[in-house]
Design a protein around this motif. Sequence first.
Motif, short mmCIF file in Angstrom:
data_model
loop_
_atom_site.label_atom_id
_atom_site.label_comp_id
_atom_site.label_asym_id
_atom_site.label_seq_id
_atom_site.Cartn_x
_atom_site.Cartn_y
_atom_site.Cartn_z
N TYR A 278 41.58 6.08 17.35
CA TYR A 278 42.13 6.46 18.65
C TYR A 278 43.58 6.04 18.84
O TYR A 278 44.31 6.67 19.60
N ASN B 68 35.97 15.18 19.59
CA ASN B 68 35.82 13.99 18.74
C ASN B 68 36.17 14.24 17.28
O ASN B 68 36.77 13.38 16.63
N PRO C 239 36.37 7.28 22.79
CA PRO C 239 37.16 6.38 21.93
C PRO C 239 36.65 6.32 20.48
O PRO C 239 37.45 6.11 19.56
N ILE D 215 41.88 11.98 25.42
CA ILE D 215 41.02 11.68 24.26
C ILE D 215 39.60 11.60 24.82
O ILE D 215 39.31 10.77 25.68
N GLN E 44 40.08 13.87 16.03
CA GLN E 44 40.93 12.67 16.16
C GLN E 44 41.72 12.44 14.87
O GLN E 44 41.33 12.90 13.79
N VAL F 100 42.98 9.25 28.78
CA VAL F 100 41.82 9.01 27.94
C VAL F 100 40.56 9.23 28.77
O VAL F 100 40.62 9.40 29.99
N HIS G 297 39.33 -1.02 24.77
CA HIS G 297 40.07 0.09 24.15
C HIS G 297 41.42 0.30 24.84
O HIS G 297 42.42 0.58 24.18
N THR H 217 45.56 8.76 17.14
CA THR H 217 45.42 9.94 18.00
C THR H 217 46.37 9.83 19.19
O THR H 217 47.05 10.80 19.57
N TRP H 218 46.41 8.64 19.74
CA TRP H 218 47.28 8.41 20.92
C TRP H 218 48.75 8.62 20.58
O TRP H 218 49.52 9.14 21.39
#
Length: 277
Positions: free
Chosen positions: A118, A79, A111, A108, A82, A139, A146, A121-122
């Motif tokens: 996120y 976490n 979220p 991930i 991110q 994820v 999300h 991050t993606w």
Amino acid sequence: MTVTPTLMLNTGLPIPQLGFGVFQIPPEDTETAVTTALQAGYRLIDTAQGYQNEEGVGAAIARSDVPLDELFITTKLTNSEQGYDKTLAAFDASMAKLGIDVLDLFLIHWPLPMFDQYVDTWRAFEKLQADGRIRSIGVSNFEVEHLERLAAETGTVPAVNQVELHPQFPQNELRKYHAEHGIITESWGPLGQGKGLLDSSQIVEVARSKGRTPAQVVLRWHLQLGCVVIPKSVTPKRIRENLDVFDFELNDTDLDRIAEVETGMRLGPDPTTFDAR
Ligand code: NAD
């Protein structure tokens, strides 16, 4: 040797339907536990940066005579890392610990919608995949809202969403959404995390009628639902028992009985409010 069935990811690559989870296995015990699992026939290993045991997984992979291309290794971005640049750096650190060049699946972990990172991050996940460093990206603990946001703002649908899922909390709506969007559902806490599920009278009764253990019945339930399932154990006998689930079937009566244990209650945190980092 048990051959685990596979499901097809949206990347066109197969994922073993049953794997070995290593949450809460102490770092010093991880190499031994993963070695036992590989010898038993597991080919998918599920770790995370947050479990602090990626090095133990890497050591077991290095020691094993199972060829790397027969393994499916998953780890998860922790976490606190991110964000686009932090994700890239954290990924490199994981790969050094795992001792591999290409990762099968990166997730991930949560979220953390309150921090709103996120999507960035993606995009780092997409880059790592485009660069050939990760085969499939996914994820964990994502809710429909999300997933919808990722779909609207980026070009890549997650291959997997790994979520809390077991007969007490079967995630019917989320599973339906996944099925409609080509996302594989992966069940965490599949045995109810040692918190009573396996002692419930319905599960024990079905197990007796099948001549199986409660854990085997619950794992079979996950497989018949079409999920990937990643039970954890450090006990060699249980590690083997949990993989020995491919030669029996639950019928509709069994499934109805198991459905009675549904509580609608999570054992773990709610992803919409969980903010630990
Ligand atoms: P689990 O449901 O797999 O429960 C593990 C516990 O069940 C063991 O510690 C043991 O007490 C018991 N057990 C295992 N095999 C048994 C058997 N044959 N008979 C009786 N009891 C048995 O819970 P888990 O470890 O939390 O979940 C599995 C994996 O999912 C983890 O190891 C991890 O890889 C992953 N996970 C992911 C997240 C996430 O946020 N993405 C969260 C939790 C777990």
